[in-house]
Write a protein that holds these residues in place. Sequence first.
Motif, short mmCIF file in Angstrom:
data_model
loop_
_atom_site.label_atom_id
_atom_site.label_comp_id
_atom_site.label_asym_id
_atom_site.label_seq_id
_atom_site.Cartn_x
_atom_site.Cartn_y
_atom_site.Cartn_z
N THR A 48 20.92 59.04 40.48
CA THR A 48 21.22 60.25 39.72
C THR A 48 20.18 61.26 40.18
O THR A 48 19.08 61.34 39.64
CB THR A 48 21.10 60.00 38.21
N ARG A 49 20.51 61.99 41.24
CA ARG A 49 19.55 62.90 41.88
C ARG A 49 19.26 64.08 40.95
O ARG A 49 20.08 64.44 40.12
CB ARG A 49 20.12 63.39 43.21
N VAL A 50 18.07 64.67 41.12
CA VAL A 50 17.66 65.76 40.25
C VAL A 50 17.31 67.01 41.06
O VAL A 50 16.81 66.91 42.18
CB VAL A 50 16.47 65.36 39.35
N ASP A 51 17.60 68.17 40.46
CA ASP A 51 17.22 69.43 41.09
C ASP A 51 15.77 69.73 40.71
O ASP A 51 15.17 69.02 39.90
CB ASP A 51 18.18 70.55 40.68
N PRO A 52 15.18 70.76 41.31
CA PRO A 52 13.77 71.04 41.03
C PRO A 52 13.44 71.24 39.55
O PRO A 52 12.43 70.71 39.07
CB PRO A 52 13.50 72.31 41.85
N ASP B 116 10.43 50.35 34.23
CA ASP B 116 11.08 51.45 33.51
C ASP B 116 10.44 52.81 33.77
O ASP B 116 10.83 53.79 33.13
CB ASP B 116 11.09 51.16 32.01
N LEU B 117 9.47 52.87 34.67
CA LEU B 117 8.82 54.15 34.96
C LEU B 117 9.78 55.07 35.71
O LEU B 117 10.30 54.70 36.75
CB LEU B 117 7.58 53.91 35.84
N PRO B 118 10.03 56.28 35.19
CA PRO B 118 10.82 57.23 35.96
C PRO B 118 10.01 57.69 37.18
O PRO B 118 8.83 58.05 37.05
CB PRO B 118 11.04 58.39 34.99
N VAL B 119 10.64 57.64 38.34
CA VAL B 119 9.99 58.02 39.59
C VAL B 119 10.91 58.98 40.34
O VAL B 119 12.10 58.71 40.50
CB VAL B 119 9.70 56.79 40.48
N VAL B 120 10.33 60.10 40.78
CA VAL B 120 11.06 61.08 41.59
C VAL B 120 10.41 61.10 42.97
O VAL B 120 9.23 61.45 43.10
CB VAL B 120 11.03 62.49 40.97
N VAL B 121 11.15 60.70 43.99
CA VAL B 121 10.64 60.68 45.35
C VAL B 121 10.94 62.03 46.00
O VAL B 121 12.04 62.57 45.87
CB VAL B 121 11.27 59.53 46.16
N ALA C 195 16.57 54.83 46.87
CA ALA C 195 17.53 53.72 46.77
C ALA C 195 16.82 52.39 47.05
O ALA C 195 17.10 51.39 46.38
CB ALA C 195 18.69 53.93 47.74
N ASP C 196 15.88 52.38 47.99
CA ASP C 196 15.10 51.17 48.25
C ASP C 196 14.30 50.78 47.00
O ASP C 196 14.23 49.60 46.65
CB ASP C 196 14.13 51.37 49.41
N LEU C 197 13.70 51.77 46.35
CA LEU C 197 12.91 51.47 45.14
C LEU C 197 13.79 50.93 44.02
O LEU C 197 13.37 50.02 43.29
CB LEU C 197 12.16 52.72 44.69
N LYS C 198 15.00 51.45 43.89
CA LYS C 198 15.91 50.91 42.87
C LYS C 198 16.23 49.44 43.16
O LYS C 198 16.26 48.62 42.24
CB LYS C 198 17.20 51.73 42.81
N ARG C 199 16.44 49.12 44.42
CA ARG C 199 16.73 47.73 44.79
C ARG C 199 15.55 46.81 44.46
O ARG C 199 15.74 45.62 44.21
CB ARG C 199 17.09 47.61 46.27
N LEU C 200 14.33 47.37 44.47
CA LEU C 200 13.14 46.58 44.15
C LEU C 200 12.89 46.46 42.65
O LEU C 200 11.96 45.78 42.24
CB LEU C 200 11.91 47.19 44.82
N GLY C 201 13.69 47.15 41.84
CA GLY C 201 13.57 47.01 40.41
C GLY C 201 13.09 48.23 39.64
O GLY C 201 12.93 48.15 38.43
N LEU C 202 12.86 49.35 40.32
CA LEU C 202 12.53 50.58 39.60
C LEU C 202 13.83 51.21 39.13
O LEU C 202 14.48 51.95 39.87
CB LEU C 202 11.76 51.56 40.50
N ARG C 203 14.22 50.90 37.93
CA ARG C 203 15.53 51.29 37.42
C ARG C 203 15.76 52.80 37.36
O ARG C 203 16.89 53.26 37.43
CB ARG C 203 15.75 50.67 36.04
N GLN C 204 14.69 53.58 37.18
CA GLN C 204 14.84 55.03 37.04
C GLN C 204 14.34 55.79 38.28
O GLN C 204 13.97 56.95 38.18
CB GLN C 204 14.10 55.51 35.80
N ALA C 205 14.38 55.16 39.44
CA ALA C 205 14.00 55.85 40.67
C ALA C 205 15.10 56.82 41.08
O ALA C 205 16.29 56.52 40.97
CB ALA C 205 13.74 54.84 41.79
N THR C 206 14.70 57.98 41.53
CA THR C 206 15.63 58.98 42.03
C THR C 206 14.90 59.84 43.04
O THR C 206 13.76 59.55 43.41
CB THR C 206 16.23 59.82 40.90
N ASP C 207 15.58 60.91 43.49
CA ASP C 207 14.91 61.82 44.41
C ASP C 207 15.23 63.26 44.08
O ASP C 207 16.13 63.56 43.29
CB ASP C 207 15.22 61.48 45.87
N LEU C 208 14.48 64.14 44.71
CA LEU C 208 14.57 65.57 44.48
C LEU C 208 15.56 66.20 45.46
O LEU C 208 15.35 66.15 46.68
CB LEU C 208 13.19 66.21 44.64
#
Length: 130
Positions: free
Chosen positions: A15-19, A76-81, A94-107
Motif C-alpha cells: 500500500t504505497r504512500v505519497d509524500p 508491526d513497525l510501520p516502515v517507509v522505504v 516487498a522484500d521486507l514484507k516477505r521477511l515479516g514487516l507487515r507494514q512495510a511500504t515505500d514512498l
Amino acid sequence: MSIEDALAAARATLTRVDPAAASRLQADGALVVDIRPHVNRAEEGEIPGSVPVERIHLEWRLDPASEHRLPEVHADLPVVVVCNEGYASSLAAADLKRLGLRQATDLIGGYRAWRAAGLPVEPGGRPAVP
C-alpha cells in the motif's frame, strides 16, 4: 520475468504512500529508511529523522528475526522505504514484507517527490547504519 514484471509484482503487495502520507506516518512513529547511495544523500539532502541503510544491509537491519536488526524493529513497525524516485524502494519494501514487516511500504516518487512536495529536508551525507 522482466524487471517491469518484478516491479509490478512487488507493488501489488504494497500500500504505497505519497509524500504527505509518508510525512504523517513518520509523525505517528513510522521508521523512514533511506536506501539511496551516500553520494545521492550527500548531494541532494535527506529527510529529517530518516535512517540511512545501504541497500546491501537492508534485510539484515530490518528483519524482525535478525540478530543484526535495528533495536526498534519489530513485525508491526510501520516502515517507509525511500529511494531516489520510488522504484528500488518498491522492490526493497516487498522484500521486507516477505521477511515479516507487515507494514512495510515505500514512498511514491521517492526522495525527489518528497522534496518537490516542499516537505522538510536537511543537508545529507550522514553515514549509513553499519
